[in-house]
Enzyme design. Structure first.
Site: not given
Ligand SMILES: Cc1ncc(C[n+]2csc(CCOP(=O)(O)OP(=O)(O)O)c2C)c(N)n1
Ligand SMILES: [Mg+2]
Lengths: 564, 174
Positions: A111, A161, A476
């Site tokens: 995930f 992590k 532009m």
């Protein structure tokens, strides 16, 4: 002392004297965020990671320090990508921390897993996946060192992590080990003598100075060289501010929307001294028409920028400031009388070009000309404000009509041309330079790309001024369709847009509008009184105004198109 | 022009992809790339064979030097050098033709390293030209598969191939 990777990280940031970071939390970053909660570092929460990375970029450009941002794994990291590419193209020192899934899950499509090291590989100066917490302090040191030395650029540090959660005793002692990274700072003396010899022979010399002059802080040295030898100076777009625009030797800026005198001077010159610039296609125009009669010397800290696009006769690898100093020391050893007369008439010629065709526009007292807005901002800020821009016509007019005095005053996405850059960059700049007035000269289209950052500016009481040159067009794009596609304005009209005043109010800041030229100065002056929250200014400008002069794609610099 | 570029790199995570990505991202041509650790396990040498005019090869070398994990980069084709590539060739070889093929393998100083009733695997090392000639000669027997390592190269003489530092080469260029 043993502490978690997250704690070590914050300790290292303090060691690096980081006082502000721009970050957005997420699952894998929770450990780091828990540590940041107590840290003596201002953490700014943007409302989109892209806003965060551009703010870090703007902060870095305005202060010369390294910008720091955080994004969580997966979408947080991929949201940083445009900002990293933007910093890479414009050589901005940036350290981007990304969260990553735990080491054991990497490669399993976990995930919010994204291979951010792989995704950013071609747009970083360097990157690290931290596999062992004991390496973390050294990696952070190296990252700041790499980002800020040599030719600066972004460095990504990917933090799994579990790694930041583990304990380490590794010290933040400034250790680095980079055997393959040794930027050259001093110029080669023989090359410098060769340069001066050739320069003393030149009849129509010009200095072409880029963003490298600003990055290395070489403005004083450049001014000295230009004054001592009376050499006219042309800036690249990102070089704006690197040489004072009011100086008598200043010619202007070259390229697609640069001024006539610069483009003519670059075409007619017989000797170019290029300093800290990369000969971008927006600057050179068609290459076979670029400086056809010139010998070219090039000072750059990045050897790969030398002879990449245009063949260089005298390459000098080194830091602009150092090399200019070296040059200035040798000047007396050469004879500068040789072509005195020709050089005088060369300077006169450039002055003539500049009086013949300065940047100009048709003034009006009925409808607001966008150029007029920029002129008024310049006048009312005494040319002292920091000007960030979005991308498009607004950007070119900002470059043309704001008269820059100092380096680090102009903050614009040059290489990548990132719409949505200016506003968050202005927030970062203002946080870095609270003493300055900071404007984002914006297009209505670009502003909508990162307008969620109004919320950030309100929350942190950042007094940036957004001057929207509102033409209800992707101006532009419309200009190119006007010139090259028979005025078929395919999907470039922004007929639906928010009421910017109500938008400002909804966010709790100030919205101002000018619909007539007579209202412009009042609106700007009003905005200048407010410094504790952002101000949105909606300037309803002449919708179909074009930017001129223009060197169309495929044209040479001297083949400019002019408006009526 | 064909160039062989030797790149001494730190054995860090992702170095190969940085080098390979540089070639694909900047549109440089790559004929072969082979990597192996050096006598010091902290470093590897990559041998890259590429094609390009002088301007492109100069850029390739500069861009390779710019990578943080590259220690030295050298265009081996600029010095006297030796180049070798190894191939494993599987070829049809019914008993009728075996003797003939053995003869060819001997002439090219190859080695038979596997043998079945129907086929042979030959190991052969040489320059690109020699290896090509060998394949050409074997073609008539029916080649089943060719697997090659890509070229590796080393400078002649007592200096190491990548001995020139970035600084040396920069000075040379100037
Ligand atoms: C992210 C991004 N998407 C598309 C473009 C292409 N582009 C360049 S200028 C421009 C129009 C910008 O419109 P606006 O912000 O209103 O500025 P204006 O030109 O009207 O001043 C577009 C779409 C871009 N530069 N960046
Ligand atoms: Mg617009």
């Amino acid at each position: 002392m043993s502490r978690t990777g997250a704690e070590a990280l914050v300790e290292c940031l303090k060691k690096q004297k980081v006082d502000v970071v721009f970050g957005y939390p997420g699952g894998v970053l929770l450990g780091i965020y828990d540590t940041l909660f107590d840290a003596d570092i201002l953490h700014v929460l943007p409302r989109h990671e892209q806003g965060g990375v551009h703010a870090a970029d703007g902060y870095a450009r305005a202060t010369g320090k390294v910008g720091v941002c955080f994004g969580t794994s997966g979408p947080g990291a991929t949201n940083l990508v445009t900002g990293i590419a933007n910093a890479y193209m414009d050589s901005v020192p940036l350290v981007a921390f990304t969260g990553q899934v735990p080491t054991a899950l990497i490669g399993g499509d976990a995930f919010q897993e994204a291979d951010i090291i792989g995704i950013t590989r071609p747009i970083v100066k360097h990157s690290y996946l931290v596999q062992n917490v004991d390496d973390l302090p050294k990696i952070i040191n190296e990252a700041f060192y790499i980002a800020s030395t040599g030719r600066p650029g972004p460095v990504v540090i990917d933090l799994p992590k579990d790694v930041v959660a583990s304990k380490t005793k590794a010290k933040c002692n400034g250790e680095i080990n980079l055997p393959g990274y040794n930027p050259t700072y001093e110029g080669h003396p023989l090359q410098i003598k060769k340069l001066l010899k050739e320069l003393s022979e030149a009849k129509k010399p010009v200095i072409y100075a880029g963003g490298g002059v600003i990055i290395s802080g070489a403005t004083d040295e450049l001014v000295k060289l230009s004054e001592q030898l009376s050499i006219p100076v042309v800036n690249s777009f990102l070089g704006l501010g690197g040489f004072p625009s009011a100086h008598e030797n200043y010619v202007g800026w070259l390229g697609m929307h640069g001024n006539y005198a610069s483009n003519m001077a670059m075409t007619e010159t017989d000797f170019i001294l290029a300093i800290g610039t990369r000969f971008s296609d927006r600057s050179t125009g068609r290459l076979d028409g670029f400086a056809p009669n010139a010998k070219i010397a090039h000072i750059d800290i990045d050897p790969a920028s030398i002879s990449k696009i245009v063949k260089i006769d005298i390459p000098i690898v080194g830091d602009c400031k150092k090399v200019l100093n070296q040059i200035n020391q040798y000047i007396d050893k050469f004879n500068w009388d040789k072509n005195r007369e020709q050089r005088k008439s060369w300077i006169k010629q450039i002055k003539v070009w500049n009086t013949e065709r300065p940047f100009s526009y048709k003034k009006s007292d009925k409808v607001i000309k966008p150029q007029f807005v920029v002129e008024e901002i310049c006048r009312l800020t005494d040319g002292e404000a920091i000007i960030a821009t979005e991308v498009g016509q607004n950007q070119m007019w900002a470059g043309q009509f704001y008269k820059f005095k100092h380096p680090r005053q102009f903050i614009s996405s040059g290489g990548l041309g990132t719409m949505g850059f200016g506003f968050p960059a202005a927030i970062g700049a203002k946080l870095g330079r609270p003493d300055k007035q900071v404007f984002d000269i914006a297009g209505d289209g670009s502003f909508l790309m990162n307008m969620q950052e109004i919320c950030t500016a309100v929350q942190y009481r950042v007094g940036v001024k957004v001057a929207i040159l509102n033409n209800k067009f992707l101006g532009m794009i419309r200009q190119w369709q006007h010139l090259f596609f028979n005025k078929r304005y395919s999907y470039s009209c922004l007929e639906c847009q928010p009421d910017f005043i109500k938008l400002a109010e909804a966010y709790g800041c100030v919205g101002l509008r000018a619909e007539k030229p007579s209202e412009v100065a009042d609106v700007i002056s009003e905005s200048l009184k407010i410094d504790d929250k952002p101000v949105l200014m909606d300037f309803r400008v002449d919708r179909e105004e074009n930017v001129y002069p223009m060197v169309a794609a495929g044209a040479a610099l001297n083949e400019m198109i002019f408006g009526e | 022009m064909r160039h062989i570029i030797s790149v001494l790199v730190e054995n860090h995570f992702g170095v190969l992809s940085r080098v390979a990505g540089l070639f694909s991202g900047r549109g440089y041509n790559i004929e072969s790339l082979s990597v192996g650790v050096t006598d010091d396990p902290k470093y590897s040498i990559m041998t890259i064979v590429t094609h390009g005019d002088d301007k492109i090869v100069e850029q390739i070398i500069k861009q390779l030097r710019k990578l943080i994990n590259t220690i030295r980069v050298r265009d081996v084709t600029q010095v006297e050098h030796i180049e070798r590539e190894m191939m494993l060739v599987k070829v049809h070889a019914s008993p009728k033709y075996r003797a003939e093929i053995f003869g060819i393998v001997n002439t090219f100083r190859g080695k038979i390293i596997d043998l079945t009733s129907e086929s042979l695997v030959i190991e052969i090392t040489g320059t690109k030209d020699k290896n090509k000639a060998f394949i050409d000669v074997l073609e008539v027997y029916g080649i089943i598969e060719v697997v090659r390592t890509g070229s590796v190269a080393i400078a002649r003489g007592s200096k190491s191939t990548t001995e020139f530092t970035k600084q040396d080469i920069k000075n040379q260029e100037e």
